[in-house]
Design an enzyme around this catalytic site. Structure first.
Site, short mmCIF file in Angstrom:
data_model
loop_
_atom_site.label_atom_id
_atom_site.label_comp_id
_atom_site.label_asym_id
_atom_site.label_seq_id
_atom_site.Cartn_x
_atom_site.Cartn_y
_atom_site.Cartn_z
N GLY A 232 -18.96 40.77 -19.36
CA GLY A 232 -19.75 41.46 -20.36
C GLY A 232 -20.05 40.56 -21.81
O GLY A 232 -20.33 41.14 -22.65
N ASP A 282 -20.35 29.55 -14.53
CA ASP A 282 -21.36 29.74 -13.55
C ASP A 282 -22.71 30.06 -14.67
O ASP A 282 -22.71 30.96 -15.51
CB ASP A 282 -21.31 30.62 -12.55
CG ASP A 282 -21.74 32.08 -12.83
OD1 ASP A 282 -21.05 32.77 -13.66
OD2 ASP A 282 -22.88 32.50 -12.68
N CYS A 325 -33.49 10.54 -11.92
CA CYS A 325 -33.56 9.40 -13.02
C CYS A 325 -33.45 8.01 -12.44
O CYS A 325 -34.25 6.96 -13.04
CB CYS A 325 -32.48 9.54 -14.07
SG CYS A 325 -32.84 11.05 -14.93
#
Lengths: 386, 386
Positions: A232, A282, A325
Site C-alpha cells: 500500500g 521490486d 555500455c
C-alpha cells in the site's frame, strides 16, 4: 523449518540499514536486494541468462498475469515457473491482489475474494485467498505473497481500517490454505524437491495512518511468517509521506525476518528504503522506462531520444561496465530507439537492470564497510535530481 | 587486387552446386552461404554476438534505411557500420535500388537516378549511382552493391529492356565513382585499414526474358567486378519460372566469381539456388516470420500460435541444438507470442537463423562429400511441403 529463512549479518550503526541473507530452495539472496520483474514469466527483452549475468539473484513474477495467460495449470504441467521460463534462481510471486485492485471498475471486492474481468478479453474470474495460494502453488515460486487488499491513496480512515482487517482475515485464510498444502507434501523444506519448497510472506496495510499501520503490523506479525511486506505504499502519495510511513512500519516488524517494500524501484526510493531497514524491493520502473528510451546512469537519467545524442559516440554511462555500455554508443542506441528496433529495448533494459543491481551491490558493500551514509551522499551528489 | 576475392574449391559432379571461399577485409565467408539481414544496422531482436554464435559469417545491411536513419554521415562518424553496430565480421550493403523502387508512387526514375519520398516522413530525396556509392562508402561495408533498377514481374519486354540498359549505364557510373574513391585512398586492399577496404558487385537484370538476361550478363561481366548478383528475381513470379531463369543466368556468369541471388531465403529456394550454382543468398524471411510466430524446423514450418502447442513441452525442433530449442518448450514460446513479449521475437529469430545457417553448413558439407543431391532429397522428404 520454513523453506525460506533469513540471517541478519549486520545493522548499520548510524541508520537502520542492514545486511542479511535470505535462503530459499533455489539459492541464497544477499540483502538489501532489488528484484527485477518478470510479469509474464519473462523479464521483458532479456534472456534469463543475461538477467543472471548482470547479477540479479531473484526475480518477481505475477500471479494475476500467469493465471490468465498461459493459465497456472499449464505452468504446473511445465514443471513450475522456474522450468517453464528457464530460470533456476529464486522466484517471488505476488498474490494477484495489487493487479486485480488496479482493474478499477472491472472488479468487485467481497469477504470471499475479488471478482474481476480479465484485462485481455473481459472474461469473468474470481481470486480468493485460497485461489491465490492454489495458483502460486502451481507456479512453484520460492516466495509467495499473501492475497491482500491494497487501499488507494488518499483513502478515508474508515475504508483503510476495514481494508486492513480484511487483509488480515485473508492472510489467515492464505496461511491455512498453504499449511494444508505443505502438510500434504510433508511440510516445508529447504531442500529443493523434498516436501513443499514454497514459503508465504505476509503483507501489512494501513495506508498512511500510523495507528492503523501498527495494528496491521501486529496482526500480521502474530502469524509468525518467514517474511513481511509493507504494502500500500508508492500508490500515489508524496515520497516524503511514504518515507515517514516506512520509518514507523519498520519498527513494528521483527528484526529477524526479511522486510519487503513492494513496487518501489527508483534509485532514491531504494536508498531511502535501505536506510529505513528494508531488505527487498521490486519494481517495473527500470525495465519499463528502458523500453521508453530512458536510462538510469551514475550521472542521472538519460533520455536517449534527445537530439543531443545524435552524434554522441560515447557510452550511456562512462562509469558503467554493462554489456550495453561496453559495446554501444548513445548515437547507436538513439538510432535503434528511433527505428523502433527490438534491440533498443534489449540494450536499454540490460543497462538499467545492471545499474540497479550494481547499485544494490554497492549499497551492500557500503553497509558491510560501515559507510552507507557516505555512499548514499556520494550517489545523490552525482545522480542529481531524481 | 580487389578487396574481395573468391576461391572456387569444388563443383559438384552431378549438379552446378559449388564450394568456395570469399575473402573480405573483415574475414572469410564459406560459400554457399545465407546472409542474415540487418536492415537498420541490427539483425532484428538479436545481439550481434548471438548472430555470430549461431554461425553467421556475414550480414547484409540497407543503404536506403541507413541513409534515412540515422543518416550515412553519422555512421561514417561512428567509424562505419561495423563499429556502429558492434559487428566485426563482413557486411554487405545493398544499393538502395530495390527499396526505392518498392516505394511505388512515391518515387520517380530518370537517367540521373531516383527521386523519392521517405517512407518515414515523406521528405524528398534523390539517390543516383554516385550517391549510392557515397552512402555505401560512408557505411564502409565490405561488399557494396551497384545501384540498379529492379523491374517488376510481370513486365513488358520493352520496359525490361530499357531497364536493363539503364542498369548497365548506372553500373558504369557506380564503378567510375568507386574507382575514383578507391584511388583517392591508394586503391583497394585486402588488409583492413590500408587503402580502400570495399568492393563493388554488379547486378544483372533482364526479368524473365532469356535473351535480355544474357545481354545484361554480358554487359555486367564486361566490367570485370569481384562478384555478380542476379537481381529482379523473387519479385512475384512463380518459383518454377525463377528456377528456370536462374538456370540460364548462372551459365553466363564467370565461374571464378561469387554469384549472389538477392532476396531469397526459403529453404527450397536455397537448395534450388545452390543446385544451380548460386553462392550467396540473403532474405528477411527467417527473421520476419519469426516475429510472426513462425518457425522453420527440420520437419517443416511450425506456427507457434496454434492451440495444439498450448501444452506441448517439447522443443520447437527436436533435432535442433540452438539456444531456443535447448532451453524452451513450444508451450512457453506460444505463451510468449500470445503475450506479445519481446523474448518471443528474440527466441524465434534465434531459432530460424540458426536453422538456415546450419542448413547451409550442411549443404557445404554435402558438396564437400559429393552427396549434395542426396542431402537435398533427405531434407525435402523431412521438411515436407514448402
Amino acid at each position: 523449518m520454513p523453506a525460506v529463512t533469513f540471517e541478519l549479518h549486520k545493522t548499520d550503526t548510524r541508520t537502520k540499514a542492514r545486511r542479511g541473507t535470505v535462503t530459499t530452495p533455489h539459492g541464497k539472496i544477499e540483502t538489501p536486494i532489488f528484484m527485477p520483474v518478470g510479469t509474464a514469466a519473462t523479464v521483458k527483452a532479456m534472456r534469463p541468462e543475461e538477467v543472471k549475468e548482470l547479477g540479479a539473484q531473484i526475480i518477481l513474477s505475477n500471479t494475476y498475469h500467469l493465471y490468465l495467460r498461459p493459465g497456472h495449470e499449464i505452468v504446473r504441467e511445465a514443471g513450475g515457473v522456474h522450468k517453464f521460463m528457464n530460470w533456476d534462481l529464486p522466484v517471488l510471486t505476488d498474490s494477484g491482489g495489487f493487479q486485480v485492485f488496479s482493474l478499477g471498475k472491472m472488479r468487485k471486492i467481497s469477504e470471499e475474494g475479488v471478482k474481476f474481468q480479465s484485462h485481455i478479453d473481459g472474461s469473468r474470474h474470481m481470486i480468493s485467498p485460497e485461489k491465490s495460494m492454489e495458483i502460486q502453488h502451481a507456479l512453484g515460486s520460492d516466495i509467495m505473497m499473501a492475497f491482500d487488499e491494497c487501499a488507494p491513496w488518499p483513502a478515508e480512515r474508515k475504508y483503510v481500517e476495514q481494508s486492513l482487517e480484511l487483509t488480515t482475515r485473508w492472510l489467515k485464510r492464505c496461511k491455512a490454505e498453504h499449511d494444508r498444502y505443505a502438510e500434504s507434501l510433508g511440510g516445508e523444506s529447504q531442500i529443493l524437491g523434498e516436501g513443499c519448497n514454497q514459503s508465504l510472506f505476509g503483507i501489512m496495510q494501513g495506508g498512511t495512518y500510523p495507528d492503523l499501520r501498527k495494528r496491521s503490523a501486529e496482526q500480521v506479525v502474530e502469524m509468525d511468517l518467514p517474511g513481511y511486506s509493507i504494502g500500500g505504499l508508492s500508490v500515489g502519495e508524496p515520497k516524503e509521506l511514504m518515507y515517514e510511513v516506512m520509518d514507523e512500519c519498520v519498527d513494528w516488524l521483527p528484526k529477524d525476518k526479511p522486510r519487503y517494500l513492494m513496487g518501489v524501484g527508483s534509485p532514491d526510493c531504494l536508498f531511502e528504503g535501505v536506510e529505513r531497514g528494508i531488505d527487498m524491493f521490486d519494481c517495473v520502473l527500470p525495465t519499463r522506462i528502458a523500453r521508453h528510451g530512458m536510462a538510469m546512469t551514475s550521472h542521472g537519467r538519460v533520455n536517449i531520444k534527445n537530439k543531443q545524442y545524435e552524434r554522441d559516440f560515447t557510452p550511456l554511462d562512462p562509469e558503467c561496465d554493462c554489456y550495453t555500455c561496453r559495446n554501444y554508443s548513445k548515437a547507436y542506441l538513439r538510432h535503434l530507439f528511433k527505428c523502433d528496433e527490438i534491440l533498443s529495448a534489449m540494450l536499454m533494459t540490460n543497462h538499467n537492470l545492471h545499474f540497479l543491481v550494481k547499485t544494490m551491490e554497492r549499497i551492500r558493500q557500503a553497509i558491510d564497510e560501515d559507510r552507507f551514509p557516505e555512499y548514499k551522499r556520494e550517489f545523490y551528489d552525482k545522480y542529481g535530481r531524481f
